[in-house]
Design a protein around this motif. Structure first.
Motif, short mmCIF file in Angstrom:
data_model
loop_
_atom_site.label_atom_id
_atom_site.label_comp_id
_atom_site.label_asym_id
_atom_site.label_seq_id
_atom_site.Cartn_x
_atom_site.Cartn_y
_atom_site.Cartn_z
N GLY A 12 0.82 -1.12 0.00
CA GLY A 12 0.02 -0.10 0.15
C GLY A 12 0.78 1.37 0.10
O GLY A 12 0.33 2.36 -0.19
N ASP A 13 2.04 1.13 0.14
CA ASP A 13 2.94 2.31 -0.02
C ASP A 13 3.18 2.72 -1.52
O ASP A 13 3.38 2.05 -2.28
CB ASP A 13 4.33 2.31 0.71
CG ASP A 13 4.21 2.04 2.20
OD1 ASP A 13 3.20 2.51 2.80
OD2 ASP A 13 5.26 1.73 2.95
N HIS A 26 2.04 6.12 2.46
CA HIS A 26 0.87 4.83 2.17
C HIS A 26 -0.33 5.55 1.19
O HIS A 26 -0.59 6.65 1.51
CB HIS A 26 0.21 4.89 3.59
CG HIS A 26 -0.55 3.48 3.73
ND1 HIS A 26 -1.47 3.52 3.45
CD2 HIS A 26 -0.14 2.22 4.09
CE1 HIS A 26 -2.18 2.24 3.33
NE2 HIS A 26 -1.17 1.46 3.89
N GLU A 27 -0.84 4.69 0.50
CA GLU A 27 -1.71 5.10 -0.52
C GLU A 27 -2.95 5.89 0.29
O GLU A 27 -3.49 6.86 -0.35
CB GLU A 27 -2.28 3.89 -1.40
CG GLU A 27 -2.92 2.75 -0.42
CD GLU A 27 -3.36 1.79 -1.46
OE1 GLU A 27 -3.05 1.88 -2.60
OE2 GLU A 27 -3.70 0.62 -0.86
N GLN A 28 -3.46 5.42 1.54
CA GLN A 28 -4.40 6.12 2.02
C GLN A 28 -4.00 7.60 2.53
O GLN A 28 -5.11 8.52 2.66
CB GLN A 28 -5.00 5.37 3.31
CG GLN A 28 -5.63 4.15 2.99
CD GLN A 28 -6.02 3.19 4.18
OE1 GLN A 28 -5.38 3.30 5.53
NE2 GLN A 28 -6.99 2.56 4.06
N ASP A 29 -3.05 7.73 2.76
CA ASP A 29 -2.45 9.13 3.10
C ASP A 29 -2.07 10.03 2.01
O ASP A 29 -1.93 11.27 2.13
CB ASP A 29 -1.17 9.02 3.95
CG ASP A 29 -1.69 8.48 5.35
OD1 ASP A 29 -2.74 8.39 5.79
OD2 ASP A 29 -0.95 7.64 5.92
N TYR A 30 -1.99 9.64 0.95
CA TYR A 30 -1.79 10.40 -0.33
C TYR A 30 -2.46 11.59 -0.62
O TYR A 30 -1.92 12.64 -1.03
CB TYR A 30 -1.60 9.50 -1.53
CG TYR A 30 -1.05 10.07 -2.83
CD1 TYR A 30 0.15 10.49 -2.97
CD2 TYR A 30 -1.84 10.76 -3.77
CE1 TYR A 30 0.66 11.25 -4.19
CE2 TYR A 30 -1.32 11.34 -5.20
CZ TYR A 30 -0.14 11.57 -5.02
OH TYR A 30 0.10 12.26 -5.89
#
Length: 55
Positions: A12-13, A26-30
């Motif tokens: 996920g990074d 991390h993809e959720q924090d992008y």
């Protein structure tokens, strides 16, 4: 959200490289980094830290 040092990429990074420096997000924090500049600045007391600047 915290910035931290990591030694390896996990699932996920997203990996970005800038002038030989690898940045993992991390993809959720992008979403927090969209139109943002990561800067390393010195404060009035002479200490350095990373800061996020909206551009």
């Amino acid at each position: 959200m915290n910035l931290s040092l990591e030694e390896r990429k996990i699932t996920g990074d997203l990996l970005f490289e800038f002038e030989g420096l690898n940045i993992l997000i991390h993809e959720q924090d992008y979403v927090y980094f969209d139109h943002t500049k990561l800067d390393y600045v010195e404060n009035a007391l002479g200490k350095y830290s990373f800061t996020l600047l909206k551009i």
